[in-house]
Design an enzyme around this catalytic site. Structure first.
Site: not given
Ligand code: NAD
Ligand code: ZN
Length: 364
Positions: A121, A143, A185, A228, A238, A242, A246, A249, A253, A266
């Site tokens: 946990r 994340k 980025e 960031k 998010e 946040r 993107n 992106h 994507h 990426h």
């Protein structure tokens, strides 16, 4: 030492950024209260470069340490590899006082962070990112996750590290292609948040790519982590802000999807995607022609692989609409108000998207 704090109440943590700080890791870890037993999770490329040295230095400092090595590559971000790690950690009698160290790029950070979030946990977790992308992006913000056969990053958690240790020197062994992908980025942060940073990057992009000036590289990583950290502190899970991370992106994507995730890195797909987002910003009369030209000129230094000629605008629209189904509110576009200032909108016409995709695909 350059220290940035990510402010998240009782989950706040520091990011240390300094050349050769990697050599001081054992001393830094020895001072933590969270425990004296460490498990280094790393990959098969990073292990011989930095993993063995880290393991030795922790042991010399009197800390208990073991290294768990997974195959390099995105395929390791899987439940199968996570399960192998759970087994190794439990067999080695890991406890809630054991600390997991992620030593590697974003794949290792996401995977080791997911294992740390879920083992017993949750056990303490430290990020030592070794790619430019992971130093400026994935190691900060909590994340963590793995991929599922039905899609990338679909299984995961928000789980903040105790500490992030960034050594720009380790980038010396990173292939140029990976450096340029990480720089996508970096440039993204300048577009959405800091016009001065954009000017700095425009003036020094060749030096950065060639890694001529370590102080400059450190400075740039720090600026990205600062941006960031602020975004994450405002919106850890998010729910809103946040999403600005993107920028570029949505189309990026889609490009990754239509090329089956095996053609672009990426950051390379995001580089093309940002050209589309910039063109949309221009069509929406936010940025003018001169800004569009200057922004594209900076991106063009990254020279991403060309988009394969069989990729059509329709295929990209279809890929974007599938992505969109995960939210019922329609596509949220992050655009620029001007260089250094983002704006968000769902009000983008199909015709403008088509024009932006033409710009991405044909350069005009
Ligand atoms: N969690 C987040 O917020 C977040 C954000 C962006 C991306 N990501 C994830 O990050 C992953 C991509 O990360 P990445 O680009 O770092 O890829 P990666 O971890 O696969 O690293 C790229 C390659 O570089 C090698 N490498 C790493 N450090 C090196 C070094 N110093 N010298 C030589 N080789 C080195 C690796 O072994 C690998 O082959 C994706 O899975 C993506 O989903 C996560
Ligand atoms: Zn990205």
């Amino acid at each position: 030492m350059n220290k940035i704090k990510v402010n998240l109440d009782n989950r706040s943590y520091p990011i240390y950024i300094e050349p050769a700080i990697f050599k001081e890791t054992a001393a830094i870890l020895g001072q933590l209260d969270s425990g004296k037993e460490f498990f280094i999770i790393t990959d098969s490329n990073v292990s011989p470069l930095y993993g063995d040295a880290l393991l030795d230095s922790l042991r010399i400092a009197g800390l208990s340490a073991q290294s768990l090595v997974v195959p390099a590559g995105e395929h390791s971000k899987s439940l199968q590899v996570a399960e192998v790690l759970y087994t190794q950690l439990l067999a080695a009698r890991a406890t809630r006082q054991s600390t997991i160290i992620a030593l590697g790029g974003g794949v290792i950070g996401d995977l080791a962070g997911f294992v740390a979030a879920t083992l017993l946990r949750g056990v303490p977790f430290i990020q030592i990112p070794t790619t430019l992308l992971s130093q400026v992006d994935s190691s900060v913000g909590g994340k963590v996750g793995i991929n599922h056969p039905l899609g990338k990053n679909l299984i995961g958690a928000f789980y903040q590290p105790q500490l992030v240790i960034i050594d720009p020197l380790v980038l010396k062994t990173l292939p140029l292609r990976e450096i340029k992908a990480g720089l996508a980025e970096v440039i993204k942060y300048s577009f959405i948040a800091n016009a001065g940073f954009f000017n700095q990057l425009s003036a020094s992009i060749t030096e950065i790519i060639n890694f001529n000036d370590l102080n400059l590289v450190q400075d740039i990583i720090s600026t990205c982590c600062q941006i960031k950290a602020e975004v994450v502190a405002n919106d850890e899970r998010e729910a809103g802000l946040r999403a600005i991370l993107n920028f570029g992106h949505t189309i990026g994507h889609a490009l990754e999807t239509v090329t089956n995730y095996n053609y672009f890195l990426h950051g390379e797909a995001v580089t093309h995607g940002m050209r589309g987002a910039l063109y949309l910003s221009f069509l929406h009369q936010n940025i003018d022609k001169d800004e569009l030209t200057r922004a594209c000129a900076l991106i063009d230094n990254l020279e991403p692989p060309a988009i394969p000629p069989h990729i059509t605008g329709e295929a990209l629209v279809q890929a974007m609409s599938k992505d969109k189904k995960r939210s019922d509110k329609g596509q949220l576009w992050i655009l620029l108000q001007k260089i250094g200032h983002y704006t968000m909108t769902r009000d983008v016409s199909a015709n403008d998207i088509k024009k932006a995709l033409d710009f991405v695909l044909t350069g005009q």
